[in-house]
Design a protein around this motif. Structure first.
Motif, PDB file in Angstrom:
ATOM      1  N   ILE A  76       0.843  -1.207   0.000  1.00 37.45           N
ATOM      2  CA  ILE A  76       0.000   0.000   0.000  1.00 37.45           C
ATOM      3  C   ILE A  76       0.870   1.246   0.000  1.00 37.45           C
ATOM      4  CG2 ILE A  76      -1.730   1.317   1.263  1.00 37.45           C
ATOM      5  CD1 ILE A  76      -2.766  -1.448   2.291  1.00 37.45           C
ATOM      6  N   LEU A  77       1.903   1.247   0.811  1.00 39.21           N
ATOM      7  CA  LEU A  77       2.798   2.410   0.879  1.00 39.21           C
ATOM      8  C   LEU A  77       3.415   2.698  -0.493  1.00 39.21           C
ATOM      9  CD1 LEU A  77       3.740   4.431   2.969  1.00 39.21           C
ATOM     10  CD2 LEU A  77       5.666   2.952   3.464  1.00 39.21           C
ATOM     11  N   ASN A  78       3.828   1.652  -1.203  1.00 41.39           N
ATOM     12  CA  ASN A  78       4.387   1.823  -2.537  1.00 41.39           C
ATOM     13  C   ASN A  78       3.359   2.414  -3.506  1.00 41.39           C
ATOM     14  OD1 ASN A  78       6.869   0.838  -1.760  1.00 41.39           O
ATOM     15  ND2 ASN A  78       6.491  -1.223  -2.521  1.00 41.39           N
ATOM     16  N   LYS A  79       2.099   2.055  -3.334  1.00 45.94           N
ATOM     17  CA  LYS A  79       1.029   2.602  -4.189  1.00 45.94           C
ATOM     18  C   LYS A  79       0.789   4.083  -3.889  1.00 45.94           C
ATOM     19  CE  LYS A  79      -1.208  -0.722  -6.468  1.00 45.94           C
ATOM     20  NZ  LYS A  79      -1.537  -0.639  -7.859  1.00 45.94           N
ATOM     21  N   LEU A  80       1.003   4.479  -2.653  1.00 41.58           N
ATOM     22  CA  LEU A  80       0.724   5.858  -2.248  1.00 41.58           C
ATOM     23  C   LEU A  80       1.845   6.823  -2.612  1.00 41.58           C
ATOM     24  CD1 LEU A  80      -0.855   5.238   1.259  1.00 41.58           C
ATOM     25  CD2 LEU A  80      -2.041   5.817  -0.877  1.00 41.58           C
ATOM     26  N   VAL A  81       3.033   6.304  -2.829  1.00 42.19           N
ATOM     27  CA  VAL A  81       4.190   7.184  -3.092  1.00 42.19           C
ATOM     28  C   VAL A  81       4.240   7.581  -4.555  1.00 42.19           C
ATOM     29  CG1 VAL A  81       6.672   7.478  -2.838  1.00 42.19           C
ATOM     30  CG2 VAL A  81       5.459   5.933  -1.336  1.00 42.19           C
TER      31      VAL A  81
END
Length: 81
Positions: A76-81
């Motif tokens: 999820i963090l990778n999708k948000l960055v």
């Protein structure tokens, strides 16, 4: 939101999405199937909750690579960055 706050939020959503036994500890290292005992259906419901909370999409074909809560957090963090 800091990374620590983000990680705590993911853990909170995981905790709220399934009826865990009293005292079940959920950490980034917790394995969804083995440690937390989540069924495939429960995981799909949890994924839906996470998608809504963070406005991201997690394709079902990617689920086989998500084993731990930490895997979820990182994806999820990778999708948000």
């Amino acid at each position: 939101m800091t990374v620590a706050e983000f990680n705590d939020k993911v853990i909170e959503i995981v905790r709220d999405s399934f009826d865990f036994s009293e005292g079940t500890e959920i950490t980034s290292e917790s394995k969804l199937l083995e440690d937390l005992g989540m069924s495939s259906l429960a995981i799909l419901a949890m994924i839906s909750d996470l998608e809504d909370a963070f406005d991201v999409r997690i394709p079902t074909r990617k689920l086989s690579k998500i084993v731990t809560v930490g895997d979820l957090q990182q994806f999820i963090l990778n999708k948000l960055v």
